[in-house]
Design a protein around this motif. Structure first.
Motif, PDB file in Angstrom:
ATOM      1  N   UNK A 106      -9.943 -10.327  -0.015  1.00  0.00           N
ATOM      2  CA  UNK A 106     -10.932  -8.976  -0.806  1.00  0.00           C
ATOM      3  C   UNK A 106     -11.145  -8.221  -0.285  1.00  0.00           C
ATOM      4  N   UNK A 107     -11.572  -8.590   1.254  1.00  0.00           N
ATOM      5  CA  UNK A 107     -11.672  -6.648   1.592  1.00  0.00           C
ATOM      6  C   UNK A 107     -10.840  -5.886   2.006  1.00  0.00           C
ATOM      7  N   UNK A 108      -9.795  -5.960   2.292  1.00  0.00           N
ATOM      8  CA  UNK A 108      -8.600  -5.565   2.765  1.00  0.00           C
ATOM      9  C   UNK A 108      -8.314  -4.440   1.105  1.00  0.00           C
ATOM     10  N   UNK A 109      -8.664  -5.456   0.153  1.00  0.00           N
ATOM     11  CA  UNK A 109      -7.671  -4.578  -1.136  1.00  0.00           C
ATOM     12  C   UNK A 109      -8.781  -3.571  -1.643  1.00  0.00           C
ATOM     13  N   UNK A 110      -9.808  -3.728  -1.281  1.00  0.00           N
ATOM     14  CA  UNK A 110     -10.949  -3.200  -1.568  1.00  0.00           C
ATOM     15  C   UNK A 110     -11.631  -1.908  -1.181  1.00  0.00           C
ATOM     16  N   UNK A 111     -12.563  -2.914  -0.201  1.00  0.00           N
ATOM     17  CA  UNK A 111     -12.875  -2.016   0.958  1.00  0.00           C
ATOM     18  C   UNK A 111     -12.205  -0.784   1.964  1.00  0.00           C
ATOM     19  N   UNK A 112     -11.451  -1.475   2.295  1.00  0.00           N
ATOM     20  CA  UNK A 112     -10.378  -1.183   2.973  1.00  0.00           C
ATOM     21  C   UNK A 112      -9.492   0.021   2.721  1.00  0.00           C
ATOM     22  N   UNK A 113      -9.311  -0.158   1.849  1.00  0.00           N
ATOM     23  CA  UNK A 113      -8.075   0.911   0.608  1.00  0.00           C
ATOM     24  C   UNK A 113      -8.790   2.236   0.591  1.00  0.00           C
ATOM     25  N   UNK A 114     -10.221   1.130  -0.028  1.00  0.00           N
ATOM     26  CA  UNK A 114     -10.995   2.614  -0.640  1.00  0.00           C
ATOM     27  C   UNK A 114     -11.882   3.718   0.816  1.00  0.00           C
ATOM     28  N   UNK A 115     -12.045   2.801   1.497  1.00  0.00           N
ATOM     29  CA  UNK A 115     -12.345   3.995   2.907  1.00  0.00           C
ATOM     30  C   UNK A 115     -11.093   4.879   3.182  1.00  0.00           C
ATOM     31  N   UNK A 116     -10.387   4.029   2.954  1.00  0.00           N
ATOM     32  CA  UNK A 116      -9.027   5.026   3.761  1.00  0.00           C
ATOM     33  C   UNK A 116      -8.437   5.967   2.462  1.00  0.00           C
ATOM     34  N   UNK A 117      -8.589   6.187   1.400  1.00  0.00           N
ATOM     35  CA  UNK A 117      -8.534   6.548   0.651  1.00  0.00           C
ATOM     36  C   UNK A 117      -9.477   7.732   0.771  1.00  0.00           C
ATOM     37  N   UNK A 118     -11.580   7.269   0.839  1.00  0.00           N
ATOM     38  CA  UNK A 118     -12.109   8.333   1.339  1.00  0.00           C
ATOM     39  C   UNK A 118     -11.881   9.249   2.458  1.00  0.00           C
ATOM     40  N   UNK A 119     -11.333   8.253   2.997  1.00  0.00           N
ATOM     41  CA  UNK A 119     -11.050   9.111   4.745  1.00  0.00           C
ATOM     42  C   UNK A 119      -9.439  10.511   4.056  1.00  0.00           C
ATOM     43  N   UNK A 159      -8.374   4.119   9.685  1.00  0.00           N
ATOM     44  CA  UNK A 159      -8.994   5.395   9.703  1.00  0.00           C
ATOM     45  C   UNK A 159      -8.421   6.518  11.070  1.00  0.00           C
ATOM     46  N   UNK A 160      -8.095   5.779  11.836  1.00  0.00           N
ATOM     47  CA  UNK A 160      -8.046   6.332  13.257  1.00  0.00           C
ATOM     48  C   UNK A 160      -6.486   6.723  12.708  1.00  0.00           C
ATOM     49  N   UNK A 161      -5.504   6.806  11.915  1.00  0.00           N
ATOM     50  CA  UNK A 161      -3.964   6.444  11.970  1.00  0.00           C
ATOM     51  C   UNK A 161      -3.913   8.119  10.505  1.00  0.00           C
ATOM     52  N   UNK A 162      -4.916   8.052  10.021  1.00  0.00           N
ATOM     53  CA  UNK A 162      -5.440   8.883   8.571  1.00  0.00           C
ATOM     54  C   UNK A 162      -5.951  10.449   9.632  1.00  0.00           C
ATOM     55  N   UNK A 163      -6.156  10.128  10.550  1.00  0.00           N
ATOM     56  CA  UNK A 163      -7.281  11.108  11.441  1.00  0.00           C
ATOM     57  C   UNK A 163      -5.697  11.662  11.873  1.00  0.00           C
ATOM     58  N   UNK A 211      -6.982   5.329  -5.033  1.00  0.00           N
ATOM     59  CA  UNK A 211      -7.366   4.940  -3.715  1.00  0.00           C
ATOM     60  C   UNK A 211      -8.986   4.548  -3.411  1.00  0.00           C
ATOM     61  N   UNK A 212      -9.781   5.698  -3.317  1.00  0.00           N
ATOM     62  CA  UNK A 212     -10.981   5.527  -3.111  1.00  0.00           C
ATOM     63  C   UNK A 212     -11.743   4.564  -4.273  1.00  0.00           C
ATOM     64  N   UNK A 213     -11.172   4.965  -5.302  1.00  0.00           N
ATOM     65  CA  UNK A 213     -11.664   4.283  -6.188  1.00  0.00           C
ATOM     66  C   UNK A 213     -11.468   2.845  -5.347  1.00  0.00           C
ATOM     67  N   UNK A 214     -10.652   1.755  -5.399  1.00  0.00           N
ATOM     68  CA  UNK A 214     -10.238   0.979  -4.819  1.00  0.00           C
ATOM     69  C   UNK A 214     -12.106  -0.389  -4.456  1.00  0.00           C
ATOM     70  N   UNK A 215     -12.681   0.776  -3.525  1.00  0.00           N
ATOM     71  CA  UNK A 215     -13.640   0.259  -2.948  1.00  0.00           C
ATOM     72  C   UNK A 215     -14.787  -0.067  -4.419  1.00  0.00           C
ATOM     73  N   UNK A 216     -14.998   0.387  -5.342  1.00  0.00           N
ATOM     74  CA  UNK A 216     -15.557   0.535  -6.506  1.00  0.00           C
ATOM     75  C   UNK A 216     -15.010  -0.889  -6.935  1.00  0.00           C
ATOM     76  N   UNK A 217     -14.240  -1.710  -6.792  1.00  0.00           N
ATOM     77  CA  UNK A 217     -14.000  -3.660  -6.868  1.00  0.00           C
ATOM     78  C   UNK A 217     -15.169  -4.664  -6.040  1.00  0.00           C
TER      79      UNK A 217
END
Length: 350
Positions: free
Chosen positions: A81-94, A261-265, A331-337
């Motif tokens: 649950x945390x990966x499908x929503x928060x992790x993807x959402x944080x990645x999209x935001x970054x 976050x590190x790989x996106x950076x 991708x950031x929208x996933x955090x909304x779930x």
């Protein structure tokens, strides 16, 4: 105050350890002649998800009561649950922040709007979208079976845990094979190993030592991070159940989020997304297999709700990937779930 300070210290320790871990795991992938995508989906994911699987194993095998064993079941559901929503959402935001910063820099230097990708441009071409979608296509049916088994009871249900281990073995073999077959001929230059910064090609022992040492730090820091949340939750007026279902999953998946976050950076977007999807495959299979073997694997309303939200988030991401329209904003929208999960959890627990 001490609990809050320890929480911050643990978070910083996880981030710094992840900096060294992603650096080491890329070199490890090169040493093992593993394709670039498999570095994210297999090596990095296996390393950061293994400690969580051990926690689940310890909970379900040493728990003195059925309630104690159910902590492992909750962890097996909370991770995906945390990966499908928060992790993807944080990645999209970054990604949104990174692209905005790059455009502002170009605008400041040249006085002209840049012609590069903006927040509305998809994260790759059609081939990239297919690569991203295939992990979700594997995850969704396996997770559906996982949730369905939590709603029924029959004599040989524990034996089905072995099928989840077999499913991950097949995924592992397929991912290694396809990653090597699809690997670009152009070899990417890696940053020097942090343990041997002056060597263009570090020693294998140094690569392995840095990988194992950073995993140890990540495991310990994540463990103490969760422990501080258990202390802080009641201070904020949150029940133990709410803390376990809402905050603990994010804490246990913090290493995967930090890796992304590190790989996106660093501009390695494919590795960031591959790490999350690979971790989701492990979380959907290994802890589930352990839970089925050692518990009744029976879901209450809260666990069922978490499963529904996880599948809804993946269905949303899969639809955008298939349409080749996955952008940083989507991708950031996933955090909304996850917010929907939290809101729906209130009447269920009350």
């Amino acid at each position: 105050m001490i609990a809050f300070l320890l929480l911050i210290v643990c978070a910083v320790a996880i981030y710094l350890a992840c900096e060294w871990f992603v650096n080491a795991v890329e070199w490890l992938g090169q040493r093992l002649k593993v394709g670039k995508m498999a570095v994210g989906t297999i090596l990095a994911a296996f390393g950061t998800a293994l400690p969580e699987s051990v926690v689940t194993l310890v909970a379900v095998t040493t728990g003195a009561t059925e309630e104690a064993k159910n902590i492992g079941v909750g962890a097996a559901m909370g991770g995906p649950l945390a990966l499908a929503t928060v992790a993807y959402g944080v990645t999209g935001t970054m990604l949104l922040l990174k692209r905005r910063r790059e455009r502002l820099l170009v605008l400041a230097d040249t006085g002209m709007p840049p012609g590069g990708p903006d927040s509305g441009e998809a994260l790759g071409d059609e081939k990239d979208m297919k690569r991203l979608a295939k992990d979700q296509q594997w995850f969704l049916p396996i997770f559906l079976v996982k949730v369905s088994l939590g709603l029924v009871a029959f004599a040989f249900k524990p034996a089905l845990g072995l099928l989840f281990f077999a499913a991950y073995a097949v995924y592992f073999w397929r991912e290694i094979r396809s990653s090597r077959a699809d690997e670009d001929t152009e070899e990417e230059e890696l940053e020097p190993l942090k343990l041997q910064p002056k060597k263009a090609s570090p020693d294998t022992w140094a690569v392995v030592a840095q990988t194992l040492a950073t995993l140890g730090v990540i495991f310990l820091a994540a463990h103490y991070f969760v422990a501080q949340l258990d202390v802080i939750g009641p201070m904020l007026g949150l029940s133990a159940t709410v803390t376990a279902l809402l905050l603990s999953p994010i804490a246990t998946e913090l290493p995967e989020i930090m890796n992304a976050v590190i790989w996106v950076r660093q501009g390695k977007i494919k590795l960031a997304l591959a790490n999350i999807s690979g971790s989701m495959m492990i979380q959907a299979t290994v802890p589930s297999g352990i839970g089925l073997l050692f518990t009744k694997w029976h879901f209450d309303g809260a666990l069922l709700w978490s499963g529904i939200i996880t599948m809804a988030a993946i269905a949303y991401l899969l639809a955008t990937m298939r349409a080749h329209r996955l952008t940083p904003a989507r991708l950031a929208v996933a955090a909304g779930f996850y917010i929907v999960f939290a809101l729906g959890l209130v009447p269920i627990l009350s």
